[in-house]
Design an enzyme around this catalytic site. Structure first.
Site, mmCIF file in Angstrom:
data_model
loop_
_atom_site.group_PDB
_atom_site.id
_atom_site.type_symbol
_atom_site.label_atom_id
_atom_site.label_comp_id
_atom_site.label_asym_id
_atom_site.label_seq_id
_atom_site.Cartn_x
_atom_site.Cartn_y
_atom_site.Cartn_z
ATOM 1 N N ASP A 181 0.832 -1.216 0.000
ATOM 2 C CA ASP A 181 0.000 0.000 0.000
ATOM 3 C C ASP A 181 0.862 1.260 0.000
ATOM 4 O O ASP A 181 2.057 1.223 0.315
ATOM 5 C CB ASP A 181 -0.959 0.007 1.196
ATOM 6 C CG ASP A 181 -0.245 -0.116 2.550
ATOM 7 O OD1 ASP A 181 0.828 -0.739 2.603
ATOM 8 O OD2 ASP A 181 -0.762 0.419 3.534
ATOM 9 N N GLU A 203 0.159 -1.463 5.748
ATOM 10 C CA GLU A 203 1.203 -0.928 6.633
ATOM 11 C C GLU A 203 0.954 0.543 6.942
ATOM 12 O O GLU A 203 1.148 0.996 8.072
ATOM 13 C CB GLU A 203 2.584 -1.103 5.977
ATOM 14 C CG GLU A 203 3.754 -0.834 6.918
ATOM 15 C CD GLU A 203 4.175 0.618 7.009
ATOM 16 O OE1 GLU A 203 4.901 0.967 7.942
ATOM 17 O OE2 GLU A 203 3.762 1.438 6.152
#
Ligand code: ZN
Length: 357
Positions: free
Chosen positions: A29, A94
């Site tokens: 991400d 994350e």
């Protein structure tokens, strides 16, 4: 694993599968962009004439994930077979705390089946001519302080005062903040270099709320505090101390989030993984600059369960632009990273079994 949030694992089988494995971690991400502030399409990966690749994630941390895969491709083409099995792992979330990513995954049989001994993870870019090496992180704490008191007309001495109780409690946080700020300014670490942000505990009052009108004394006031607790701090004792600050002033302390591990991976002579990283960097003529990560990465979940984890991004002589507009990485550094990993991965895969906990 959480539905809709897959974790991708690419496994390169080692010649000695009985040995524990090496995990090459990266998150898939990125943080959002405000497109109007970018000079190029943030998801177009535009390469400028000087070789700068402009893209969201160029530094954080697609260069690392691509670096692992390209390095493995190069090594496989040469016929290299690692001793230990190597897993390249791509995880979600994350950037929003990892709760549905690494945090839950490390508690699963799926993760345990990988039999990981050591993890390599992301670092940060560095404006100087060295790779930053991260061996620990501070523990993120979000604290809500609530004070209650009497209500009434603003013309009187209303006791007890919720806002005064809150202010007196906050004074203790501010005093602690100032002492840490002072320590950052004047102290040195065990290696003799000046302290950096990751070495001290930061405290910021980030939320405040009380009252509805000038002439009405509010019966409740609350504040939110963001703390990042340094690895040198005993978390249990410090947590009791913070609760005590509230108790002394009659306020309640609620830990909205309190990560209770600040375990670090010691970079000492006994750490054979670190020795390999150091010797590869030395062979390549690259300086390393170890420090505590000032924010948080997925490595904290790995260290919490007792695994050694070290974060490195091969980005030097480059401004720190992660999460910023016009994030970029020069193609030379992307290639340098591939070469670094191509040299490092077989070395990590040959660390003897004595390194396994
Ligand atoms: Zn990152």
């Amino acid at each position: 694993m959480v539905a809709g949030k897959p974790i991708c694992i690419l496994t390169w089988a080692g010649s000695e599968p009985a040995l524990k494995s090496v995990m090459l971690n990266s998150h898939i991400d990125v943080v959002p962009v405000s497109e109007s502030n970018w000079d190029h399409d943030p998801f177009g990966a535009v390469k400028l004439p000087n070789g700068d690749i402009v893209a969201r994630g160029a530094q954080d941390m697609k260069c690392v994930g691509i670096g692992y895969l390209e390095a493995i491709r190069v090594l496989k083409a040469k016929g290299v077979v690692p001793k230990r099995t190597v897993h390249a792992v791509f995880v979600p979330d994350e950037e929003i705390g990892g709760a549905d990513g690494m945090e839950k995954w490390v508690e699963t049989d799926d993760f345990r089946s990988l039999n990981v001994a050591f993890a390599l993870d992301e670092g940060l870019s560095n404006e100087e001519n060295a790779y930053k090496v991260y061996y620990g992180e501070r523990a993120p704490w979000w604290i809500k302080i609530t004070a209650k008191g009497g209500a009434g007309h603003g013309s009187k001495f209303i006791e007890p005062s919720a806002t005064e109780r809150l202010v007196r409690t906050l004074d203790k946080f501010v005093a602690f903040r100032n002492s840490e700020k002072q320590r950052l300014a004047v102290c040195r670490n065990e290696f003799g270099r000046p302290l950096r942000l990751g070495d001290v505990t930061t405290t910021n009052i980030t939320l405040m709320n009380a009252g509805v009108q000038f002439n009405v004394v509010p019966e409740e006031a609350w504040a939110g505090v963001d703390m990042r607790v340094a690895p040198s701090v005993n978390l249990t004792t410090f947590r009791e101390q913070v609760v005590q600050w509230g108790a002394e002033e009659g306020t309640t302390i609620e830990f909205v989030q309190a990560f209770m591990s600040n375990a670090a991976t010691p970079l000492n002579d006994g750490n054979l993984w670190w020795q390999k990283i150091r010797s590869v960097a030395e062979q390549r003529g690259v300086e390393l600059d170890p420090e505590i990560f000032p924010a948080a990465t997925d490595s904290r979940f790995l260290r919490k369960i007792g695994l050694p984890a070290i974060g490195i991004s091969c980005i030097r002589n480059t401004p720190v632009l992660l999460h910023d507009h016009n994030e970029y990485l020069n193609e030379k550094l992307l290639i340098e990273g591939v070469e670094f990993y191509a040299q490092l991965i077989p070395e990590l895969a040959s660390v003897p079994a004595t390194a396994d906990a």
